[in-house]
Design a protein around this motif. Structure first.
Motif, PDB file in Angstrom:
ATOM      1  N   SER A 162     -18.840 -13.925   2.782  1.00  0.00           N
ATOM      2  CA  SER A 162     -18.616 -14.637   4.038  1.00  0.00           C
ATOM      3  C   SER A 162     -17.317 -14.176   4.685  1.00  0.00           C
ATOM      4  CB  SER A 162     -18.602 -16.141   3.802  1.00  0.00           C
ATOM      5  OG  SER A 162     -17.553 -16.474   2.923  1.00  0.00           O
ATOM      6  N   TYR A 188     -13.847 -24.756   4.103  1.00  0.00           N
ATOM      7  CA  TYR A 188     -15.290 -24.733   3.887  1.00  0.00           C
ATOM      8  C   TYR A 188     -15.646 -24.025   2.585  1.00  0.00           C
ATOM      9  CZ  TYR A 188     -15.974 -26.520   8.608  1.00  0.00           C
ATOM     10  OH  TYR A 188     -15.971 -27.300   9.745  1.00  0.00           O
ATOM     11  N   LYS A 191     -15.318 -25.977  -0.559  1.00  0.00           N
ATOM     12  CA  LYS A 191     -16.429 -26.900  -0.815  1.00  0.00           C
ATOM     13  C   LYS A 191     -17.488 -26.258  -1.715  1.00  0.00           C
ATOM     14  CE  LYS A 191     -17.792 -29.479   2.921  1.00  0.00           C
ATOM     15  NZ  LYS A 191     -18.131 -29.691   4.363  1.00  0.00           N
TER      16      LYS A 191
ATOM     17  N   THR B 148     -21.888 -32.744   7.542  1.00  0.00           N
ATOM     18  CA  THR B 148     -20.604 -33.080   8.175  1.00  0.00           C
ATOM     19  C   THR B 148     -19.806 -31.805   8.334  1.00  0.00           C
ATOM     20  OG1 THR B 148     -19.501 -33.355   6.053  1.00  0.00           O
ATOM     21  CG2 THR B 148     -20.513 -35.306   7.006  1.00  0.00           C
ATOM     22  N   ILE B 149     -19.708 -31.380   9.545  1.00  0.00           N
ATOM     23  CA  ILE B 149     -19.057 -30.095   9.831  1.00  0.00           C
ATOM     24  C   ILE B 149     -18.381 -30.241  11.174  1.00  0.00           C
ATOM     25  CG2 ILE B 149     -19.706 -27.858  10.831  1.00  0.00           C
ATOM     26  CD1 ILE B 149     -19.354 -27.620   7.939  1.00  0.00           C
ATOM     27  N   THR B 150     -17.158 -29.735  11.309  1.00  0.00           N
ATOM     28  CA  THR B 150     -16.526 -29.805  12.633  1.00  0.00           C
ATOM     29  C   THR B 150     -16.548 -28.454  13.339  1.00  0.00           C
ATOM     30  OG1 THR B 150     -14.376 -29.462  11.609  1.00  0.00           O
ATOM     31  CG2 THR B 150     -15.025 -31.732  12.025  1.00  0.00           C
ATOM     32  N   GLU B 151     -16.525 -27.384  12.544  1.00  0.00           N
ATOM     33  CA  GLU B 151     -16.539 -26.056  13.174  1.00  0.00           C
ATOM     34  C   GLU B 151     -17.898 -25.401  12.958  1.00  0.00           C
ATOM     35  OE1 GLU B 151     -14.436 -25.009  15.125  1.00  0.00           O
ATOM     36  OE2 GLU B 151     -12.762 -26.369  14.746  1.00  0.00           O
ATOM     37  N   LYS B 153     -19.594 -23.055  14.520  1.00  0.00           N
ATOM     38  CA  LYS B 153     -19.723 -21.606  14.548  1.00  0.00           C
ATOM     39  C   LYS B 153     -19.246 -20.975  13.240  1.00  0.00           C
ATOM     40  CE  LYS B 153     -18.269 -17.346  16.725  1.00  0.00           C
ATOM     41  NZ  LYS B 153     -17.218 -16.632  17.451  1.00  0.00           N
ATOM     42  N   ILE B 154     -18.137 -21.447  12.751  1.00  0.00           N
ATOM     43  CA  ILE B 154     -17.606 -20.860  11.524  1.00  0.00           C
ATOM     44  C   ILE B 154     -18.506 -21.179  10.341  1.00  0.00           C
ATOM     45  CG2 ILE B 154     -15.688 -20.944   9.882  1.00  0.00           C
ATOM     46  CD1 ILE B 154     -13.790 -20.946  12.118  1.00  0.00           C
ATOM     47  N   MET B 157     -21.293 -18.850  10.503  1.00  0.00           N
ATOM     48  CA  MET B 157     -20.862 -17.496  10.129  1.00  0.00           C
ATOM     49  C   MET B 157     -20.737 -17.358   8.613  1.00  0.00           C
ATOM     50  SD  MET B 157     -20.545 -15.448  12.638  1.00  0.00           S
ATOM     51  CE  MET B 157     -20.167 -15.284  14.382  1.00  0.00           C
ATOM     52  N   ILE B 158     -20.262 -18.421   7.993  1.00  0.00           N
ATOM     53  CA  ILE B 158     -20.145 -18.389   6.526  1.00  0.00           C
ATOM     54  C   ILE B 158     -21.539 -18.273   5.904  1.00  0.00           C
ATOM     55  CG2 ILE B 158     -19.584 -19.806   4.510  1.00  0.00           C
ATOM     56  CD1 ILE B 158     -17.085 -20.747   5.988  1.00  0.00           C
ATOM     57  N   LYS B 191     -23.614 -26.966   0.173  1.00  0.00           N
ATOM     58  CA  LYS B 191     -22.355 -27.682  -0.066  1.00  0.00           C
ATOM     59  C   LYS B 191     -21.368 -27.465   1.087  1.00  0.00           C
ATOM     60  CE  LYS B 191     -20.786 -27.522  -4.517  1.00  0.00           C
ATOM     61  NZ  LYS B 191     -20.485 -26.856  -5.830  1.00  0.00           N
ATOM     62  N   VAL B 192     -21.504 -26.320   1.742  1.00  0.00           N
ATOM     63  CA  VAL B 192     -20.584 -26.028   2.856  1.00  0.00           C
ATOM     64  C   VAL B 192     -20.783 -27.008   3.999  1.00  0.00           C
ATOM     65  CG1 VAL B 192     -20.004 -24.354   4.658  1.00  0.00           C
ATOM     66  CG2 VAL B 192     -20.355 -23.598   2.295  1.00  0.00           C
ATOM     67  N   VAL B 193     -22.016 -27.275   4.317  1.00  0.00           N
ATOM     68  CA  VAL B 193     -22.276 -28.103   5.498  1.00  0.00           C
ATOM     69  C   VAL B 193     -22.362 -29.592   5.190  1.00  0.00           C
ATOM     70  CG1 VAL B 193     -23.413 -26.284   6.816  1.00  0.00           C
ATOM     71  CG2 VAL B 193     -24.756 -27.730   5.283  1.00  0.00           C
ATOM     72  N   LYS B 194     -22.581 -29.913   3.914  1.00  0.00           N
ATOM     73  CA  LYS B 194     -22.749 -31.334   3.578  1.00  0.00           C
ATOM     74  C   LYS B 194     -21.440 -32.105   3.690  1.00  0.00           C
ATOM     75  CE  LYS B 194     -25.718 -31.160  -0.121  1.00  0.00           C
ATOM     76  NZ  LYS B 194     -26.758 -31.583  -1.081  1.00  0.00           N
TER      77      LYS B 194
END
Lengths: 194, 194
Positions: A162, A188, A191, B148-151, B153-154, B157-158, B191-194
């Motif tokens: 990433s 991120y 996490k 739960t994500i604030t960014e 786009k990033i 991308m990840i 796990k990144v987006v949760k």
DNA sequence: TTAAAATTTGAACCTTGTTTAAAAAGTGAT
DNA sequence: ATCACTTTTTAAACAAGGTTCAAATTTTAA
């Protein structure tokens, strides 16, 4: 070591630096042997006295950059802070490096195709060495119950992949500056391993 | 549409498929115009009747593959399951596709260098369209409080970056088979987006 | 100063993408 | 079926850039 050998090494390094410089500007194919030589007031033929061919030269660029990167990472491995913080710092360092050394750092190596396995082996070793540093923190962090991961290799691949991908879209004048990028990515990606 | 036009389109597609096939085997530089033509019992000169140049041909390969990929993703966007499951399925599909279409799917496009912006624009649009599908699930999943994500786009991308990176190291005969890879990646990336 | 070694040059070669004039193949009207 | 016209393919030539090499130049060391 004889003086002459030292001079050869120095010249090699100059050529490597010239190649890195031009490649970072114009990419692999855009950097011609002629231009790399011209930068040092030589003709392209002379480069073949120092390097077997373009591939060889590019490999050595790669190796130099990787070696420096490994050293930079090393520092964080021994910081007296939580493993989470160590990993966070390593992530930040990697991102900074990946952006700064756009072309070279992350050159795409395709074992089957272009490169001979002779040239490839040391690079792959260096890459492993680099990657291993991430494995180390993650493992230690797991022992300390800071991280929970069962597939170490994949987790590390996700982190590095990433981050390396940033090169594909990052523009210095875009929405995010490097620091913001570093922080959000660190948040991120942590996490993933937590 | 006249018959002749149809024939041209068909021939173009044959050439594109030939190029994709050879590129996936030998990479961008390894696929010569001569070999692409030979596959269809033509001479390389004839390719220039159908395509402006190699870049143009490669771009159209890219576009074809992307168009198909977008369609495959689309399906998951509308499945009557949780957003987490939708995203999980999209991740799996992407990984399968990225491995299958190694070279083409993920060809590195460098706007500044090799390619004219004319050729680039439609590809970038298609890419955005593809990426946007991930944004959509993530956004919807956030509304439903699954993510739960604030960014955004990033985060996306990840996801895409880490998956695309698989190509750099994946070997069909390696430790993981595609299915395992899909599952572990899905677990960790969620796990990144949760 | 000089002979050997190290380094550089410039020209030639090879591969591969691209152009082009001419040949070949196809098409449609008579 | 033939002829004029269009579409498609070819073969040859060109260009750019990586690579080789014999010869020229420069450096080194005695």
């Amino acid at each position: 070591m004889k003086l002459s050998e030292k001079r050869v090494l120095k010249k090699k390094e100059q050529i490597i630096l010239s190649a890195i410089k031009i490649m970072n500007r114009k990419g692999y194919n855009g950097a011609t042997m002629e231009e790399i030589a011209a930068e040092l007031l030589m003709t392209k033929g002379a480069l073949y006295y120092y390097f077997k061919n373009k591939e060889d030269l590019i490999f050595q660029c790669h190796e130099l950059v990787l070696t420096n990167a490994i050293e930079e990472l090393q520092v964080h491995l021994e910081e007296p802070v939580s493993y989470e913080t160590r990993l966070r710092n390593m992530i930040k360092t990697h991102i900074a490096y990946a952006i700064k050394e756009k072309e070279t750092f992350n050159m795409i190596l395709k074992p089957d195709e272009t490169f001979s396995s002779e040239q490839l082996k040391p690079i792959l070793l260096k890459r492993q060495e680099y990657a291993h540093q991430f494995d180390t923190v993650i493992k230690e962090g797991m022992k300390a119950n800071e991280f929970t991961i069962t597939e170490l290799k994949i987790a590390r691949m996700i982190l590095l992949g990433s981050m390396n991908w940033i090169q594909q879209w990052y523009q210095p004048d875009g929405k995010f500056n490097v620091e913001e990028l570093q922080n959000v990515y660190a948040d991120y990606l942590l996490k993933v391993v937590k």
